[in-house]
Scaffold this motif. Structure first.
Motif, PDB file in Angstrom:
ATOM      1  N   GLN A  21       0.872  -1.151  -0.101  1.00  0.00           N
ATOM      2  CA  GLN A  21      -0.037   0.179  -0.074  1.00  0.00           C
ATOM      3  C   GLN A  21       0.791   1.322  -0.071  1.00  0.00           C
ATOM      4  OE1 GLN A  21      -2.775  -0.077   3.133  1.00  0.00           O
ATOM      5  NE2 GLN A  21      -4.292  -1.516   2.174  1.00  0.00           N
ATOM      6  N   VAL A  22       2.144   1.354   0.646  1.00  0.00           N
ATOM      7  CA  VAL A  22       2.855   2.598   0.898  1.00  0.00           C
ATOM      8  C   VAL A  22       3.291   2.795  -0.595  1.00  0.00           C
ATOM      9  CG1 VAL A  22       5.142   3.417   1.775  1.00  0.00           C
ATOM     10  CG2 VAL A  22       3.629   2.032   3.174  1.00  0.00           C
ATOM     11  N   PHE A  23       3.911   1.665  -1.381  1.00  0.00           N
ATOM     12  CA  PHE A  23       4.204   1.835  -2.619  1.00  0.00           C
ATOM     13  C   PHE A  23       3.342   2.215  -3.581  1.00  0.00           C
ATOM     14  CE2 PHE A  23       4.614  -0.251  -7.022  1.00  0.00           C
ATOM     15  CZ  PHE A  23       5.945   0.468  -7.495  1.00  0.00           C
ATOM     16  N   TRP A  24       2.046   1.735  -3.624  1.00  0.00           N
ATOM     17  CA  TRP A  24       0.891   2.182  -4.645  1.00  0.00           C
ATOM     18  C   TRP A  24       0.440   3.597  -4.312  1.00  0.00           C
ATOM     19  CZ3 TRP A  24       0.973   0.016  -9.149  1.00  0.00           C
ATOM     20  CH2 TRP A  24       1.444  -1.397  -9.209  1.00  0.00           C
ATOM     21  N   TYR A  25       0.277   3.845  -3.056  1.00  0.00           N
ATOM     22  CA  TYR A  25      -0.186   5.228  -2.791  1.00  0.00           C
ATOM     23  C   TYR A  25       0.913   6.293  -2.893  1.00  0.00           C
ATOM     24  CZ  TYR A  25      -4.297   3.420  -0.535  1.00  0.00           C
ATOM     25  OH  TYR A  25      -5.724   2.708  -0.176  1.00  0.00           O
ATOM     26  N   GLY A  26       2.168   5.909  -2.812  1.00  0.00           N
ATOM     27  CA  GLY A  26       3.349   6.778  -3.088  1.00  0.00           C
ATOM     28  C   GLY A  26       3.398   7.096  -4.519  1.00  0.00           C
ATOM     29  N   LEU A  27       3.178   6.012  -5.376  1.00  0.00           N
ATOM     30  CA  LEU A  27       3.165   6.257  -6.839  1.00  0.00           C
ATOM     31  C   LEU A  27       1.979   7.006  -7.162  1.00  0.00           C
ATOM     32  CD1 LEU A  27       4.853   4.853  -9.194  1.00  0.00           C
ATOM     33  CD2 LEU A  27       3.256   3.140  -9.595  1.00  0.00           C
ATOM     34  N   LEU A  28       0.879   6.697  -6.627  1.00  0.00           N
ATOM     35  CA  LEU A  28      -0.344   7.799  -7.186  1.00  0.00           C
ATOM     36  C   LEU A  28      -0.016   9.253  -6.519  1.00  0.00           C
ATOM     37  CD1 LEU A  28      -3.483   8.301  -7.871  1.00  0.00           C
ATOM     38  CD2 LEU A  28      -4.090   7.604  -5.580  1.00  0.00           C
ATOM     39  N   LEU A  29       0.509   9.433  -5.382  1.00  0.00           N
ATOM     40  CA  LEU A  29       0.828  10.485  -5.221  1.00  0.00           C
ATOM     41  C   LEU A  29       1.784  11.288  -6.169  1.00  0.00           C
ATOM     42  CD1 LEU A  29       0.431  13.144  -2.866  1.00  0.00           C
ATOM     43  CD2 LEU A  29       2.311  11.684  -1.486  1.00  0.00           C
ATOM     44  N   ALA A  30       2.829  10.586  -6.334  1.00  0.00           N
ATOM     45  CA  ALA A  30       3.931  11.051  -7.328  1.00  0.00           C
ATOM     46  C   ALA A  30       3.389  11.657  -8.499  1.00  0.00           C
ATOM     47  CB  ALA A  30       4.866   9.984  -7.671  1.00  0.00           C
ATOM     48  N   PHE A  31       2.436  10.604  -9.208  1.00  0.00           N
ATOM     49  CA  PHE A  31       1.774  10.959 -10.255  1.00  0.00           C
ATOM     50  C   PHE A  31       0.763  12.321 -10.296  1.00  0.00           C
ATOM     51  CE2 PHE A  31      -2.506  10.930 -12.613  1.00  0.00           C
ATOM     52  CZ  PHE A  31      -2.076  11.154 -13.953  1.00  0.00           C
ATOM     53  N   LEU A  32       0.043  12.409  -8.908  1.00  0.00           N
ATOM     54  CA  LEU A  32      -0.750  13.807  -8.822  1.00  0.00           C
ATOM     55  C   LEU A  32       0.239  14.880  -8.823  1.00  0.00           C
ATOM     56  CD1 LEU A  32      -3.392  12.359  -6.417  1.00  0.00           C
ATOM     57  CD2 LEU A  32      -3.537  12.820  -8.742  1.00  0.00           C
ATOM     58  N   ALA A  33       1.262  14.840  -8.142  1.00  0.00           N
ATOM     59  CA  ALA A  33       2.300  15.869  -7.894  1.00  0.00           C
ATOM     60  C   ALA A  33       2.818  16.369  -9.109  1.00  0.00           C
ATOM     61  CB  ALA A  33       3.374  15.690  -6.821  1.00  0.00           C
ATOM     62  N   ALA A  34       3.066  15.477 -10.104  1.00  0.00           N
ATOM     63  CA  ALA A  34       3.428  15.641 -11.578  1.00  0.00           C
ATOM     64  C   ALA A  34       2.697  15.929 -12.381  1.00  0.00           C
ATOM     65  CB  ALA A  34       4.526  14.703 -11.803  1.00  0.00           C
ATOM     66  N   ALA A  35       1.188  15.984 -12.194  1.00  0.00           N
ATOM     67  CA  ALA A  35       0.216  15.980 -13.270  1.00  0.00           C
ATOM     68  C   ALA A  35       0.321  17.496 -13.969  1.00  0.00           C
ATOM     69  CB  ALA A  35      -1.220  16.033 -12.295  1.00  0.00           C
ATOM     70  N   PRO A  36       0.807  18.540 -13.163  1.00  0.00           N
ATOM     71  CA  PRO A  36       0.941  19.987 -14.140  1.00  0.00           C
ATOM     72  C   PRO A  36       1.680  19.799 -14.968  1.00  0.00           C
ATOM     73  CG  PRO A  36       0.664  20.356 -11.683  1.00  0.00           C
ATOM     74  CD  PRO A  36       0.739  18.681 -11.752  1.00  0.00           C
ATOM     75  N   TRP A  37       2.896  18.981 -15.012  1.00  0.00           N
ATOM     76  CA  TRP A  37       3.847  18.818 -15.933  1.00  0.00           C
ATOM     77  C   TRP A  37       3.454  17.779 -17.032  1.00  0.00           C
ATOM     78  CZ3 TRP A  37       5.065  19.617 -10.869  1.00  0.00           C
ATOM     79  CH2 TRP A  37       5.573  21.079 -10.550  1.00  0.00           C
ATOM     80  N   LEU A  38       2.440  16.843 -16.555  1.00  0.00           N
ATOM     81  CA  LEU A  38       2.205  15.803 -17.619  1.00  0.00           C
ATOM     82  C   LEU A  38       0.935  15.750 -18.358  1.00  0.00           C
ATOM     83  CD1 LEU A  38       3.153  12.562 -14.870  1.00  0.00           C
ATOM     84  CD2 LEU A  38       4.553  13.694 -16.732  1.00  0.00           C
ATOM     85  N   LEU A  39       0.161  16.538 -17.881  1.00  0.00           N
ATOM     86  CA  LEU A  39      -1.131  16.515 -18.378  1.00  0.00           C
ATOM     87  C   LEU A  39      -1.567  18.004 -19.132  1.00  0.00           C
ATOM     88  CD1 LEU A  39      -3.664  15.182 -15.633  1.00  0.00           C
ATOM     89  CD2 LEU A  39      -2.527  13.866 -17.615  1.00  0.00           C
ATOM     90  N   PRO A  40      -2.391  17.978 -20.177  1.00  0.00           N
ATOM     91  CA  PRO A  40      -2.750  19.274 -20.822  1.00  0.00           C
ATOM     92  C   PRO A  40      -3.444  20.005 -19.997  1.00  0.00           C
ATOM     93  CG  PRO A  40      -3.085  17.389 -22.279  1.00  0.00           C
ATOM     94  CD  PRO A  40      -2.600  16.784 -21.085  1.00  0.00           C
ATOM     95  N   GLU A  41      -3.766  21.289 -20.115  1.00  0.00           N
ATOM     96  CA  GLU A  41      -4.525  22.229 -19.297  1.00  0.00           C
ATOM     97  C   GLU A  41      -5.870  21.853 -19.193  1.00  0.00           C
ATOM     98  OE1 GLU A  41      -5.465  26.844 -18.442  1.00  0.00           O
ATOM     99  OE2 GLU A  41      -4.227  26.340 -20.360  1.00  0.00           O
ATOM    100  N   TYR A  42      -6.535  21.284 -20.133  1.00  0.00           N
ATOM    101  CA  TYR A  42      -7.808  20.681 -19.881  1.00  0.00           C
ATOM    102  C   TYR A  42      -8.173  19.478 -19.047  1.00  0.00           C
ATOM    103  CZ  TYR A  42     -12.238  18.443 -21.461  1.00  0.00           C
ATOM    104  OH  TYR A  42     -13.597  18.152 -21.092  1.00  0.00           O
ATOM    105  N   TRP A  43      -7.121  18.593 -19.402  1.00  0.00           N
ATOM    106  CA  TRP A  43      -7.348  17.256 -18.236  1.00  0.00           C
ATOM    107  C   TRP A  43      -6.893  17.867 -16.966  1.00  0.00           C
ATOM    108  CZ3 TRP A  43     -10.462  13.780 -19.894  1.00  0.00           C
ATOM    109  CH2 TRP A  43     -10.589  13.621 -21.216  1.00  0.00           C
TER     110      TRP A  43
END
Length: 358
Positions: A21-43
């Motif tokens: 759980q620590v690994f998967w939640y950490g991976l999710l948190l990393a994606f959410l933190a990097a979302a402004p650089w990974l996703l277009p403005e609409y998404w």
């Protein structure tokens, strides 16, 4: 399949049960933190709405999923928080202070609703909250000096320590931090004696009362905390839309929030965010599907309502535990493969002895 052998009391109070759980939640948190650089403005904007609706879903989940209280007027608390935030932000108040006032005022309104609701339950409580929602919407429309009435009102961008949060990336970061704090707060609340009292009231009010739980106090507290979370979501919602009008907090919004917790999975924190994803993604999927449907069906004005109703009926009949319940079954199937057997998740109805007295 994973087996957990507990060797200390500290393992019982950990938020993460094991390293997976620590690994998967950490991976999710990393994606959410990097979302402004990974996703277009609409998404990124859609993900921001998911976080906002997820916070509102946490509030309704606490009330309906964990305390067993029925509400069809939760959009009223969302509106109270939104208009409070708009008025204070336009007056120049700092963003954290204005949001705290929005949560407190929404909680006070929740107490006002919760006290009369102590005498009713079930569908009658739903009717009472529905009537309250209509009253609040009418107040928003008639109180023109404060809310702007049906003409609506503009909302200034939030400010923090002299810094104006006017970009989508910075506001997404604010919503992400707020959603994380709300989730952690709710998880810790549910592990406390107060949270266990809420669950006991949901399972059986007579059993809870026999154990010394003060029903009126905890029901009112549940309404207040649920309304406070909805008020926080409303504060973020006001800044995201930058314009408010009373029709944004109508009965349709309350039904959307109810769909969120039912389809996401009643009684689970995960279900609040899964339901929020469904609520944001479904209109996009319907818009994409219109191109493949005949014009008589695709251009029909009530297509979205028909799809929502059909999905809700399907979940109530075939998957009452919602999206999170379905995920638990899929996860168990994968863990037990190839020893999975048919009928393992067959629904069985069981009653407590005190339930016959209801």
């Amino acid at each position: 399949m994973r087996f957990i052998f507990k060797t200390s009391y500290a393992q019982d109070i950990r938020l993460a049960r094991h390293g997976g759980q620590v690994f998967w939640y950490g991976l999710l948190l990393a994606f959410l933190a990097a979302a402004p650089w990974l996703l277009p403005e609409y998404w990124l904007a859609q993900l921001t709405f998911v976080l906002i609706y997820g916070i509102a879903g946490l509030g309704l989940m606490l009330l309906s999923g964990y305390t067993g209280q029925f509400s069809i007027g939760h959009a009223a608390f969302l509106g109270v928080g939104a208009y409070t935030q708009a008025v204070l932000a336009n007056a120049g108040w700092p963003f954290p202070l204005a949001m705290a006032c929005a949560a407190l005022l929404a909680a006070a309104v929740g107490v006002v609703v919760g006290l009369p609701a102590l005498r009713v339950k079930g569908i009658y409580l739903g009717i009472a909250t529905l009537a309250f929602g209509f009253i609040v919407e009418e107040v928003f429309a008639r109180w023109e000096p404060v809310t702007g009435g049906n003409s609506g009102m503009m909302v200034n961008p939030p400010t923090l320590l002299g810094w104006t949060i006017d970009s989508s990336e910075s506001f997404y970061a604010v919503c992400l931090v707020t959603a994380m704090l709300a989730t952690l707060g709710l998880l810790n609340l549910l592990r406390s004696p107060t949270g266990r009292a809420f669950v006991a009231i949901r399972d059986s009010e007579i059993s809870a009362q026999s154990m010394g739980i003060h029903l009126a106090r905890y029901k009112t507290l549940s309404f207040a905390l649920s309304a406070a979370l909805a008020g926080v979501a409303g504060a973020l919602y006001a800044h995201k839309l930058q314009f408010l009008s009373p029709d944004q907090f109508s009965i349709l919004q309350s039904i959307d929030l109810l769909l969120l917790v039912v389809i996401g999975g009643l009684g689970s924190v995960h279900g609040a965010f899964l339901g929020a994803i469904f609520l944001i993604a479904m209109p996009q999927l319907i818009a994409l599907g219109k191109d493949w449907l005949p014009d008589a069906v695709g251009q029909a004005p009530g297509l979205q309502a028909v799809v929502y109703g059909s999905v809700l009926i399907a979940f109530v009949l075939f998957e009452p535990l919602g999206l999170y319940g379905r995920w638990l079954k899929v996860r168990t199937w994968l863990q037990m493969l190839p020893f999975y057997r048919q009928g393992m998740f067959k629904r069985q109805k069981s009653f407590q002895k005190s339930d016959r007295l209801k």
